[in-house]
Scaffold this motif. Sequence first.
Motif, PDB file in Angstrom:
ATOM      1  N   ASP A 139       0.825  -1.212   0.000  1.00  0.00           N
ATOM      2  CA  ASP A 139       0.000   0.000   0.000  1.00  0.00           C
ATOM      3  C   ASP A 139       0.860   1.262   0.000  1.00  0.00           C
ATOM      4  O   ASP A 139       0.547   2.241  -0.700  1.00  0.00           O
ATOM      5  CB  ASP A 139      -0.933  -0.004   1.215  1.00  0.00           C
TER       6      ASP A 139
ATOM      7  N   GLU B 102       0.814   4.141  -2.830  1.00  0.00           N
ATOM      8  CA  GLU B 102       0.470   5.507  -2.428  1.00  0.00           C
ATOM      9  C   GLU B 102       1.587   6.500  -2.738  1.00  0.00           C
ATOM     10  O   GLU B 102       1.350   7.602  -3.244  1.00  0.00           O
ATOM     11  CB  GLU B 102       0.156   5.529  -0.937  1.00  0.00           C
TER      12      GLU B 102
ATOM     13  N   MET C 240      -4.378  -5.784   1.456  1.00  0.00           N
ATOM     14  CA  MET C 240      -4.005  -4.504   0.850  1.00  0.00           C
ATOM     15  C   MET C 240      -5.244  -3.676   0.525  1.00  0.00           C
ATOM     16  O   MET C 240      -6.271  -4.208   0.112  1.00  0.00           O
ATOM     17  CB  MET C 240      -3.190  -4.732  -0.431  1.00  0.00           C
ATOM     18  N   LYS C 241      -5.140  -2.381   0.724  1.00  0.00           N
ATOM     19  CA  LYS C 241      -6.209  -1.470   0.306  1.00  0.00           C
ATOM     20  C   LYS C 241      -6.162  -1.256  -1.204  1.00  0.00           C
ATOM     21  O   LYS C 241      -7.192  -1.147  -1.855  1.00  0.00           O
ATOM     22  CB  LYS C 241      -6.063  -0.139   1.036  1.00  0.00           C
TER      23      LYS C 241
END
Length: 336
Positions: free
Chosen positions: A198, A202, A227-228
């Motif tokens: 992540d 990001e 995981m997002k």
Amino acid sequence: MERILLIRFGSIGDVVLTTPTIRAVRRAFPDAYIAMLVGDRAADVVLSNPHLNEVIVFRREVKTFSETRRTAAMLRERDFHISIDMKRKFRSSLLAYRSGAKLRIGYHKPGGFLCTVKIPPVADKHTVEQNLSLLKPLGIEGADLDPEMFLLDEERDYANSVFQSQGLTSDSPIIGFFPGAGWPAKCWLVDRFAAIGDLAVEEFNAQVVIFSGPGEADIVDNVAGQMKASAILIKDEMTLPQLAAMIEKCDLFLSNDTGPMHISVAVKTTTIGLFGPGDHVRFYPIGERHALIRGDVPCGPCRRFTGKCGDNICMKAITVDEVWKAVVERLPSSQG
């Protein structure tokens, strides 16, 4: 013409770490006939190695006695003059002896009584250096330590097709994960792999590719599930060279202490290796561009891979922050 036999049974990483020795022998004996005896589990690592004239495969699925007898007969037919045994086991020493080679170089023990030249193991040295120490009786010293793996065009074509089918491009960095390790005790925590994934998405718009070893699909699913961001999962059956070709396309490879970590080093992908119970001194990802991160605990490395520890405190001691710091320092897009 010298006829030279190299021997190394063992796991994928063990065989990858023999490649500097293979290269050094070829450079010293450019016109020699050089063969390597290797177990079927890792034979793909060296099948395309141009420094070898032949790869002789020991079939582990066959009963040991009959396969040893068959292999010994094959070796005898080839009339080897020199054998170099990098395994340190009685069976490999026996096969060197049965090959008929007059000069048999190996470690002092076990099985060393069958060697004509016995080399004491080098203490506190990387396995690459230990393997190369066996060449000193042949006058070979100061060899390059970099492992290598040679890939065919069709293996790179396979990797290209897989990456294209998954929508992976060169527009942003590709970071590969290998969260398995064969032994659960060697595995970093799933949620921490997910946290690194992540952060990479990001901060760097990275493309995260999670690779699975045999029987480890659940680990890959668990990392992706925590995981997002989305990740690409590679769980299909593939050959070792096909896996190597895909790792070669990654900008960074984050792996537990296992064979694909050494493959990553061999295909010149920047590698971060995570170590707990394993011997980091002998098996760290060798080379200045790579990183070793280990859980520094009083009981490590214990080499207890079978779950007897019960707590796995060494792998738990590796934090997301220290791994992320190593990632940031090595991702190409983060270099200014």
